[in-house]
Design a protein around this motif. Sequence first.
Motif, PDB file in Angstrom:
ATOM      1  N   SER A 138       3.742   5.811  -5.584  1.00  0.00           N
ATOM      2  CA  SER A 138       3.832   5.848  -7.043  1.00  0.00           C
ATOM      3  C   SER A 138       2.727   6.692  -7.671  1.00  0.00           C
ATOM      4  CB  SER A 138       3.800   4.430  -7.611  1.00  0.00           C
ATOM      5  OG  SER A 138       2.523   3.839  -7.406  1.00  0.00           O
ATOM      6  N   LYS A 139       1.680   6.977  -6.921  1.00  0.00           N
ATOM      7  CA  LYS A 139       0.564   7.773  -7.442  1.00  0.00           C
ATOM      8  C   LYS A 139       0.749   9.263  -7.213  1.00  0.00           C
ATOM      9  CE  LYS A 139      -2.832   4.123  -7.109  1.00  0.00           C
ATOM     10  NZ  LYS A 139      -4.062   3.645  -6.489  1.00  0.00           N
ATOM     11  N   LYS A 140       1.818   9.639  -6.505  1.00  0.00           N
ATOM     12  CA  LYS A 140       2.062  11.062  -6.225  1.00  0.00           C
ATOM     13  C   LYS A 140       2.556  11.782  -7.432  1.00  0.00           C
ATOM     14  CE  LYS A 140       2.932  10.679  -1.329  1.00  0.00           C
ATOM     15  NZ  LYS A 140       3.866  10.861  -0.269  1.00  0.00           N
TER      16      LYS A 140
ATOM     17  N   HIS B  89       0.823  -1.207   0.000  1.00  0.00           N
ATOM     18  CA  HIS B  89       0.000   0.000   0.000  1.00  0.00           C
ATOM     19  C   HIS B  89       0.862   1.265   0.000  1.00  0.00           C
ATOM     20  CE1 HIS B  89      -3.820  -1.981   0.186  1.00  0.00           C
ATOM     21  NE2 HIS B  89      -3.494  -2.633   1.297  1.00  0.00           N
TER      22      HIS B  89
ATOM     23  N   ASP C 211       2.394   1.677  -3.473  1.00  0.00           N
ATOM     24  CA  ASP C 211       1.359   2.069  -4.419  1.00  0.00           C
ATOM     25  C   ASP C 211       0.992   3.546  -4.229  1.00  0.00           C
ATOM     26  OD1 ASP C 211      -0.536   1.533  -6.498  1.00  0.00           O
ATOM     27  OD2 ASP C 211      -2.111   1.504  -4.977  1.00  0.00           O
ATOM     28  N   ALA C 212       0.860   3.976  -2.967  1.00  0.00           N
ATOM     29  CA  ALA C 212       0.518   5.374  -2.686  1.00  0.00           C
ATOM     30  C   ALA C 212       1.641   6.309  -3.137  1.00  0.00           C
ATOM     31  CB  ALA C 212       0.245   5.558  -1.201  1.00  0.00           C
TER      32      ALA C 212
END
Length: 96
Positions: free
Chosen positions: A94-96, A88, A91-92
């Motif tokens: 990489s979304k920034k 998690h 994943d978080a």
Amino acid sequence: MLRSELIDTLHAENQHLTRRDMERLVAVVLETITQTLEAGARVELRGFGAFSVRERKARAGRNPRTGETVQVPSKHVPFFRTGKELRHRIDAASKK
């Protein structure tokens, strides 16, 4: 991250311990994980992941240089499965 970078990071966060102490700490942790895997057991670090040993069966392979078929023997290989929290966080990030 390299082993030396890990030691430097740990030392920066724990100034009351020497760099040599950090080197020993990292060496002991990694050696303990290695010995546990050699014994065929599993190492689980909650939130981070789990190390285990898996068996790869014998198979027919191919020599890429000659194209000749060769027998590849069975072997045991280390396997790492990430923990839910680590997945998690990655994943978080990489979304920034």
